[in-house]
Design a protein around this motif. Structure first.
Motif, PDB file in Angstrom:
ATOM      1  N   GLY A 133      10.058  21.983 -15.742  1.00  0.00           N
ATOM      2  CA  GLY A 133      11.496  22.051 -15.571  1.00  0.00           C
ATOM      3  C   GLY A 133      12.005  21.783 -14.180  1.00  0.00           C
ATOM      4  O   GLY A 133      13.220  21.695 -13.971  1.00  0.00           O
ATOM      5  N   ALA A 134      11.123  21.643 -13.201  1.00  0.00           N
ATOM      6  CA  ALA A 134      11.527  21.383 -11.817  1.00  0.00           C
ATOM      7  C   ALA A 134      11.331  19.911 -11.480  1.00  0.00           C
ATOM      8  O   ALA A 134      10.317  19.301 -11.856  1.00  0.00           O
ATOM      9  N   LEU A 135      12.303  19.338 -10.776  1.00  0.00           N
ATOM     10  CA  LEU A 135      12.155  17.951 -10.359  1.00  0.00           C
ATOM     11  C   LEU A 135      11.101  17.856  -9.258  1.00  0.00           C
ATOM     12  O   LEU A 135      11.167  18.571  -8.257  1.00  0.00           O
ATOM     13  N   ALA A 136      10.134  16.979  -9.467  1.00  0.00           N
ATOM     14  CA  ALA A 136       9.017  16.831  -8.535  1.00  0.00           C
ATOM     15  C   ALA A 136       9.028  15.449  -7.904  1.00  0.00           C
ATOM     16  O   ALA A 136       9.434  14.462  -8.527  1.00  0.00           O
ATOM     17  N   ILE A 137       8.595  15.385  -6.666  1.00  0.00           N
ATOM     18  CA  ILE A 137       8.237  14.116  -6.041  1.00  0.00           C
ATOM     19  C   ILE A 137       6.854  13.758  -6.565  1.00  0.00           C
ATOM     20  O   ILE A 137       5.917  14.543  -6.460  1.00  0.00           O
ATOM     21  N   ARG A 138       6.739  12.582  -7.130  1.00  0.00           N
ATOM     22  CA  ARG A 138       5.484  12.181  -7.784  1.00  0.00           C
ATOM     23  C   ARG A 138       4.864  11.018  -7.018  1.00  0.00           C
ATOM     24  O   ARG A 138       5.487   9.969  -6.849  1.00  0.00           O
ATOM     25  N   ALA A 139       3.652  11.219  -6.556  1.00  0.00           N
ATOM     26  CA  ALA A 139       2.908  10.164  -5.871  1.00  0.00           C
ATOM     27  C   ALA A 139       1.715   9.778  -6.735  1.00  0.00           C
ATOM     28  O   ALA A 139       0.801  10.577  -6.936  1.00  0.00           O
ATOM     29  N   ALA A 140       1.747   8.581  -7.266  1.00  0.00           N
ATOM     30  CA  ALA A 140       0.650   8.053  -8.074  1.00  0.00           C
ATOM     31  C   ALA A 140      -0.078   7.009  -7.237  1.00  0.00           C
ATOM     32  O   ALA A 140       0.455   5.937  -6.960  1.00  0.00           O
ATOM     33  N   ILE A 141      -1.286   7.328  -6.837  1.00  0.00           N
ATOM     34  CA  ILE A 141      -2.030   6.469  -5.909  1.00  0.00           C
ATOM     35  C   ILE A 141      -2.941   5.557  -6.723  1.00  0.00           C
ATOM     36  O   ILE A 141      -3.943   5.996  -7.296  1.00  0.00           O
ATOM     37  N   VAL A 142      -2.580   4.291  -6.775  1.00  0.00           N
ATOM     38  CA  VAL A 142      -3.277   3.326  -7.638  1.00  0.00           C
ATOM     39  C   VAL A 142      -3.743   2.101  -6.854  1.00  0.00           C
ATOM     40  O   VAL A 142      -4.766   1.507  -7.172  1.00  0.00           O
ATOM     41  N   ASN A 143      -3.014   1.737  -5.818  1.00  0.00           N
ATOM     42  CA  ASN A 143      -3.238   0.483  -5.109  1.00  0.00           C
ATOM     43  C   ASN A 143      -4.534   0.524  -4.286  1.00  0.00           C
ATOM     44  O   ASN A 143      -4.773   1.472  -3.525  1.00  0.00           O
ATOM     45  N   HIS A 144      -5.339  -0.516  -4.409  1.00  0.00           N
ATOM     46  CA  HIS A 144      -6.593  -0.603  -3.652  1.00  0.00           C
ATOM     47  C   HIS A 144      -6.354  -0.765  -2.153  1.00  0.00           C
ATOM     48  O   HIS A 144      -7.281  -0.576  -1.346  1.00  0.00           O
ATOM     49  N   ARG A 145      -5.128  -1.081  -1.754  1.00  0.00           N
ATOM     50  CA  ARG A 145      -4.814  -1.274  -0.332  1.00  0.00           C
ATOM     51  C   ARG A 145      -4.412   0.034   0.361  1.00  0.00           C
ATOM     52  O   ARG A 145      -4.319   0.082   1.587  1.00  0.00           O
TER      53      ARG A 145
ATOM     54  N   PRO B  93       0.804  -1.232   0.000  1.00  0.00           N
ATOM     55  CA  PRO B  93       0.000   0.000   0.000  1.00  0.00           C
ATOM     56  C   PRO B  93       0.829   1.271   0.000  1.00  0.00           C
ATOM     57  O   PRO B  93       0.328   2.347  -0.340  1.00  0.00           O
ATOM     58  N   GLY B  94       2.105   1.179   0.362  1.00  0.00           N
ATOM     59  CA  GLY B  94       2.968   2.351   0.356  1.00  0.00           C
ATOM     60  C   GLY B  94       3.646   2.615  -0.970  1.00  0.00           C
ATOM     61  O   GLY B  94       4.427   3.563  -1.095  1.00  0.00           O
ATOM     62  N   PHE B  95       3.363   1.785  -1.971  1.00  0.00           N
ATOM     63  CA  PHE B  95       3.953   1.984  -3.292  1.00  0.00           C
ATOM     64  C   PHE B  95       3.122   3.019  -4.050  1.00  0.00           C
ATOM     65  O   PHE B  95       1.961   2.797  -4.356  1.00  0.00           O
ATOM     66  N   MET B  96       3.733   4.170  -4.356  1.00  0.00           N
ATOM     67  CA  MET B  96       3.035   5.255  -5.052  1.00  0.00           C
ATOM     68  C   MET B  96       3.913   5.877  -6.133  1.00  0.00           C
ATOM     69  O   MET B  96       3.650   6.978  -6.596  1.00  0.00           O
TER      70      MET B  96
ATOM     71  N   LEU C   5     -14.855  -1.881  -8.546  1.00  0.00           N
ATOM     72  CA  LEU C   5     -13.619  -1.362  -9.127  1.00  0.00           C
ATOM     73  C   LEU C   5     -13.710   0.150  -9.314  1.00  0.00           C
ATOM     74  O   LEU C   5     -12.718   0.867  -9.139  1.00  0.00           O
ATOM     75  N   GLY C   6     -14.898   0.637  -9.647  1.00  0.00           N
ATOM     76  CA  GLY C   6     -15.090   2.081  -9.738  1.00  0.00           C
ATOM     77  C   GLY C   6     -14.891   2.764  -8.396  1.00  0.00           C
ATOM     78  O   GLY C   6     -14.363   3.877  -8.325  1.00  0.00           O
ATOM     79  N   GLU C   7     -15.289   2.089  -7.322  1.00  0.00           N
ATOM     80  CA  GLU C   7     -15.080   2.644  -5.978  1.00  0.00           C
ATOM     81  C   GLU C   7     -13.590   2.716  -5.647  1.00  0.00           C
ATOM     82  O   GLU C   7     -13.137   3.657  -4.984  1.00  0.00           O
ATOM     83  N   VAL C   8     -12.815   1.737  -6.126  1.00  0.00           N
ATOM     84  CA  VAL C   8     -11.365   1.766  -5.913  1.00  0.00           C
ATOM     85  C   VAL C   8     -10.759   2.975  -6.620  1.00  0.00           C
ATOM     86  O   VAL C   8      -9.902   3.675  -6.070  1.00  0.00           O
ATOM     87  N   VAL C   9     -11.208   3.221  -7.848  1.00  0.00           N
ATOM     88  CA  VAL C   9     -10.722   4.377  -8.610  1.00  0.00           C
ATOM     89  C   VAL C   9     -11.061   5.673  -7.869  1.00  0.00           C
ATOM     90  O   VAL C   9     -10.211   6.552  -7.708  1.00  0.00           O
ATOM     91  N   GLN C  10     -12.298   5.782  -7.412  1.00  0.00           N
ATOM     92  CA  GLN C  10     -12.711   6.988  -6.694  1.00  0.00           C
ATOM     93  C   GLN C  10     -11.919   7.150  -5.407  1.00  0.00           C
ATOM     94  O   GLN C  10     -11.493   8.261  -5.055  1.00  0.00           O
ATOM     95  N   GLN C  11     -11.692   6.055  -4.717  1.00  0.00           N
ATOM     96  CA  GLN C  11     -10.913   6.095  -3.477  1.00  0.00           C
ATOM     97  C   GLN C  11      -9.507   6.624  -3.743  1.00  0.00           C
ATOM     98  O   GLN C  11      -8.971   7.435  -2.966  1.00  0.00           O
ATOM     99  N   SER C  12      -8.891   6.194  -4.831  1.00  0.00           N
ATOM    100  CA  SER C  12      -7.548   6.670  -5.172  1.00  0.00           C
ATOM    101  C   SER C  12      -7.541   8.172  -5.396  1.00  0.00           C
ATOM    102  O   SER C  12      -6.629   8.880  -4.934  1.00  0.00           O
ATOM    103  N   CYS C  13      -8.547   8.663  -6.094  1.00  0.00           N
ATOM    104  CA  CYS C  13      -8.626  10.098  -6.364  1.00  0.00           C
ATOM    105  C   CYS C  13      -8.903  10.884  -5.085  1.00  0.00           C
ATOM    106  O   CYS C  13      -8.377  11.992  -4.897  1.00  0.00           O
ATOM    107  N   ASP C  14      -9.724  10.339  -4.208  1.00  0.00           N
ATOM    108  CA  ASP C  14      -9.992  11.001  -2.931  1.00  0.00           C
ATOM    109  C   ASP C  14      -8.715  11.082  -2.089  1.00  0.00           C
ATOM    110  O   ASP C  14      -8.442  12.099  -1.432  1.00  0.00           O
ATOM    111  N   LEU C  15      -7.920  10.017  -2.108  1.00  0.00           N
ATOM    112  CA  LEU C  15      -6.662  10.029  -1.375  1.00  0.00           C
ATOM    113  C   LEU C  15      -5.682  11.036  -1.972  1.00  0.00           C
ATOM    114  O   LEU C  15      -4.939  11.705  -1.250  1.00  0.00           O
ATOM    115  N   ALA C  16      -5.685  11.148  -3.302  1.00  0.00           N
ATOM    116  CA  ALA C  16      -4.824  12.141  -3.946  1.00  0.00           C
ATOM    117  C   ALA C  16      -5.230  13.552  -3.534  1.00  0.00           C
ATOM    118  O   ALA C  16      -4.373  14.413  -3.290  1.00  0.00           O
ATOM    119  N   ALA C  17      -6.521  13.791  -3.454  1.00  0.00           N
ATOM    120  CA  ALA C  17      -6.999  15.106  -3.008  1.00  0.00           C
ATOM    121  C   ALA C  17      -6.564  15.376  -1.574  1.00  0.00           C
ATOM    122  O   ALA C  17      -6.167  16.497  -1.216  1.00  0.00           O
TER     123      ALA C  17
END
Length: 491
Positions: A440-452, A79-82, A368-380
């Motif tokens: 042009g700036a190096l960013a820390i990128r968190a991609a929240i995909v995991n259902h866990r 779950p910590g993989f982002m 599966l749609g709820e998992v997608v929504q959950q990921s977006c809510d966590l990103a917010a």
């Protein structure tokens, strides 16, 4: 000579049960282990052996797997993989892989139930996209191949099936995509024989969306100079920031300019399953072809990419081929109508469809749609936390599930600092973000995909970045204080 089957089926059965139990334990206890850990050099060396000439026991090789391979995987189950847009898989699909391997079916063709399963999966995808029932498609390794197939079908739609015999020659075909599009699109243009320069990379706006005004002008300029525009590729979920192009506007342009409208929806297309997110993808239902991956947001095990084409006849004309050894019959095993090898470049194809079919059947599209929504809510929630922290700065809008930010509470080279922070957090096994460039700036990128992944994992990530960022900033300041030629401010 004896077969490769065991003399002792009971022993194989016992080992198989142990393997299954061990992998279920592995999934159940993910949080007890690091997200990722580097493989020690000594263990890498143990893998580098000459070709085995004699036999070993399955038990011994499984023991090597447990010590050399399992602990050092990329970590996307956790779950910590982002760091990258990689799904976490699911237990049902893991079991489906065992069943598919047991059948060992080749889904290139012939009259068999596994192909019917794949046809059902494609029908479900067509329904999700709003495509007609006569749409066609195949499962492939991933969106890199799916996008290539979309471009090849668009090529034959423009030049006719004879392009397969005569080649592109001096056709002067050009295509268009956002400068934020995935690198597999210019690669596909290369493989298709057009060359990378034939893909016009259109600038994107402050929201990360392809600029429609620039696209319109560039098409007109290319036509005026004797080029032949043939395809426009929209992106549903850019790789860096998760932006979604204005697909409805692109559909209008494609219709007006008589262009093949392809959409790279590698992960974003699955947002169609979340009612609140579906409007962001308005216009995708008008695409001529769509590429996307089940192994991302749909949480299916790797690999499981998909290409769907609105006009199935176009896809068939692009790939079908006559061969005596692929002769079709009205009855018997050589029947079955259109084979998957008629719709893509692969004749040897595994039973990918089973894990997709079982995942959709067991969990349902709504879950599966709820998992997608959950990921977006966590990103917010992550974006809101970043915005509250004085030591952090967000670098891009959050459209779906990707948050780009950086640590700024330090002097000096922020790009180097943030790259080091990410590596520190990864090597500590706490979390696994990645890096990218935003303006042009190096960013820390968190991609929240995991259902866990949960809110707690978001807090762990931010806390770790603040901790390691502070350590790095203090170490850099102390180093500057010790520099004899120059004193740092505040030393």
């Amino acid at each position: 000579m004896e077969s490769l089957d065991p003399a002792d089926w009971t022993g194989l059965r016992a080992l198989g049960h142990r393997m299954l139990d061990d992998m279920v334990d592995h999934l159940e206890t993910l949080r007890d282990r690091p997200v990722w850990q580097p493989m020690p050099a000594a263990l890498r060396e143990r893998l580098r052996q000459p070709l085995p000439r004699g036999p070993s026991t399955a038990e011994a090789v499984y023991k090597d797997f447990q010590s050399l391979v399992q602990p050092y995987a990329v970590g996307n189950l956790h779950p910590g993989f982002m760091g990258w847009v990689q799904g976490g898989g699911n237990p049902v699909a893991m079991l489906a892989e065992l069943l598919a391997a047991g059948l060992n079916a080749n889904l290139g063709g012939r009259d068999q139930a596994p192909i019917e399963v794949e046809r059902q999966v494609i029908a479900w995808v067509a329904e999700m996209l709003g495509f007609p029932a006569e749409a066609s498609g195949v499962l492939v390794t991933g969106s890199s191949i799916a996008n290539l197939i979309g471009i090849l079908v668009g090529r034959s739609a423009c030049l006719g099936p004879e392009v397969r015999e005569t080649g592109v020659g001096g056709s002067r075909l050009v295509a268009y995509a956002s400068a934020a599009a995935h690198g597999c699109l210019p690669q596909a243009m290369d493989i298709a024989g057009f060359g990378r320069e034939a893909l016009r990379m259109i600038p994107f706006d402050s929201s990360g969306r392809m600029r429609i005004d620039v696209l319109t002008r560039r098409i007109a300029q290319d036509r005026a100079s004797g080029m032949r525009p043939f395809l426009v590729a929209g992106t549903a979920g850019t790789v860096d920031t998760g932006a979604v192009d204005d697909l409805a506007a692109l559909a209008d342009i494609a219709a007006r300019e008589n262009l093949w409208f392809h959409v790279d929806g590698a992960f974003g297309a699955t947002a169609l399953l979340a009612p609140a997110l579906r409007p962001k993808l308005a216009g995708i239902e008008r695409a001529d072809s769509v590429a996307f991956d089940f192994h991302k947001w749909a949480q299916v095990q790797y690999d499981a990419g998909c290409i769907v084409v609105r006009d199935g006849a176009r896809q068939l004309a692009t790939f079908s081929a006559e061969a005596a050894y692929l002769r079709r019959e009205q009855r018997g095993l050589a029947g079955g109508g259109i084979w998957p090898c008629d719709l893509g470049p692969d004749l040897s194809r595994g039973f990918r469809a089973l894990k997709v079919w079982m995942t959709l059947s067991v969990y349902g599209a709504d879950r599966l749609g709820e998992v997608v929504q959950q990921s977006c809510d966590l990103a917010a929630a992550l974006a809101a936390r970043v915005d509250r922290e004085p030591a952090l700065e967000r670098l891009a809008p959050v459209t779906l599930n990707i948050v780009c930010f950086r640590y700024i509470a330090a002097d000096g080279d922020l790009d180097r600092l943030n790259a080091d922070i990410v590596a520190d957090v990864q090597e500590a096994g706490i979390a696994a973000p990645s890096t990218t460039l935003v303006n042009g700036a190096l960013a820390i990128r968190a991609a929240i995909v995991n259902h866990r992944t949960t809110c707690g994992d978001i807090e762990i990530l931010v806390d770790a970045i603040l901790e390691y960022g502070g350590r790095r900033a203090r170490a850099n300041q102390n180093s500057a204080c010790r520099e004899p030629k120059q004193s740092a401010p505040g030393c």
